[in-house]
Motif scaffolding. Structure first.
Motif: not given
Length: 306
Positions: A177, A190, A193
């Motif tokens: 990732h 984040l 995501q």
């Protein structure tokens, strides 16, 4: 008064939805089995089954009764087991309820090792149950100690509890990732995501609680998959299907293909508590509880419940 034999017959028929198969399982003939079920319905003044030429199935009342009958039979089996152990002079043995976190954090295995060293001949029965079921077991005396995620209410008249540990949640993400290269991650990184939500609790609101904790920390997860347990979630992360928050104790020997990051600004955790009945009936229960409490870690939630 309920006949336990009739209850066992009822459960067998309810689970197979076929008198013939239930009779084979119970090693009796169909006719006496049918008579026993009919007698149970008569004694209860309750219709438990809908009957047709093709099959037999539970009524709505029968489904409710089945749940309670299973619980009563489990308790009866434990009580019989306890009586036999008492008769053999085994101090009654120990019946321990637990959630999975008690195992993979090492709290229960370590306490059992100590118990085996101190009392090598004692019999131990382990029951993997949710917290509410364990509390009922403590009240019924079918459990001696419970290891649970949440304590009973502070004003509970029968039960006491003490915290054992707080297991921090860490971020697991696929090794390839783009965020895996970053040593520190911000909430903004984040946001949006793809996520795998871990839902190993019976409360249907767990998903909303998870999302709310993320939003309060500054990001909104795009939940693509729900995993029933942490190990499943880690497998999905390793396959590149999303990010997940998994307790630290599950990260030992982390699956290949996963990178783990701490999120100091998140602060989420899984807690483990010990619970027991306020009145001790046997010294072995008191001794084992002290052994379990000795396993509590430095990050345990503050304060016992008295």
């Amino acid at each position: 008064m309920l006949d336990l034999r009739q209850l066992r017959y009822f459960v067998a028929v309810a689970e197979s939805e076929h008198v013939g198969r239930a009779a084979e399982q119970l090693h009796i003939s169909q006719s006496p089995l049918s008579r026993q079920i009919a007698q149970l319905e008569k004694n209860l003044d309750l219709t438990l089954f809908e009957r047709s030429q093709q099959r037999i199935r539970l009524t709505s009342d029968g489904r409710v009764f089945l749940t309670e009958a299973r619980a009563l039979l489990r308790h009866a089996d434990r009580l019989e087991n306890l009586g036999r152990r008492l008769g053999r002079g085994e101090e009654g043995g120990l019946c321990i309820g637990y959630v999975a976190d008690a195992m993979h954090t090492g709290v229960l295995p370590s306490a059992l090792r100590t118990l085996r060293e101190e009392r090598p001949g004692i019999h131990v029965a382990l029951y993997d149950q949710e917290s509410t079921e364990q509390f009922e077991g403590l009240r019924q005396r079918s459990l001696d100690i419970a290891l649970v995620r949440t304590p009973p209410p502070e004003d509970d008249a029968d039960l006491q509890a003490a915290p054992l540990l707080r297991d921090p949640l860490l971020l697991a993400l696929p090794a390839h990732h783009p965020l895996a290269e970053q040593a520190e991650l911000t909430p903004e990184a984040l946001d949006g995501q793809p996520w795998i939500a871990v839902g190993d609790e019976p409360d249907p609101a767990w998903r909303d609680t998870f999302v709310a904790s993320c939003v309060n920390s500054g990001f909104t997860p795009d939940i693509r998959l729900d995993a029933a347990d942490p190990l499943t979630a880690l497998g999905l992360v390793a396959s590149g299907l999303g990010l997940a928050l998994v307790q630290q104790s599950m990260m030992r020997g982390t699956t290949e293909g996963i990178v783990v990051r701490e999120l100091p600004w998140y602060g989420g955790s899984v807690q483990l508590w010990a619970a027991w009945h306020r009145v001790d009936l046997r010294p072995v229960v008191t001794s084992f509880r002290e052994t379990v409490l000795a396993e509590r870690g430095p990050s345990a939630p503050a304060g016992d419940q008295d």
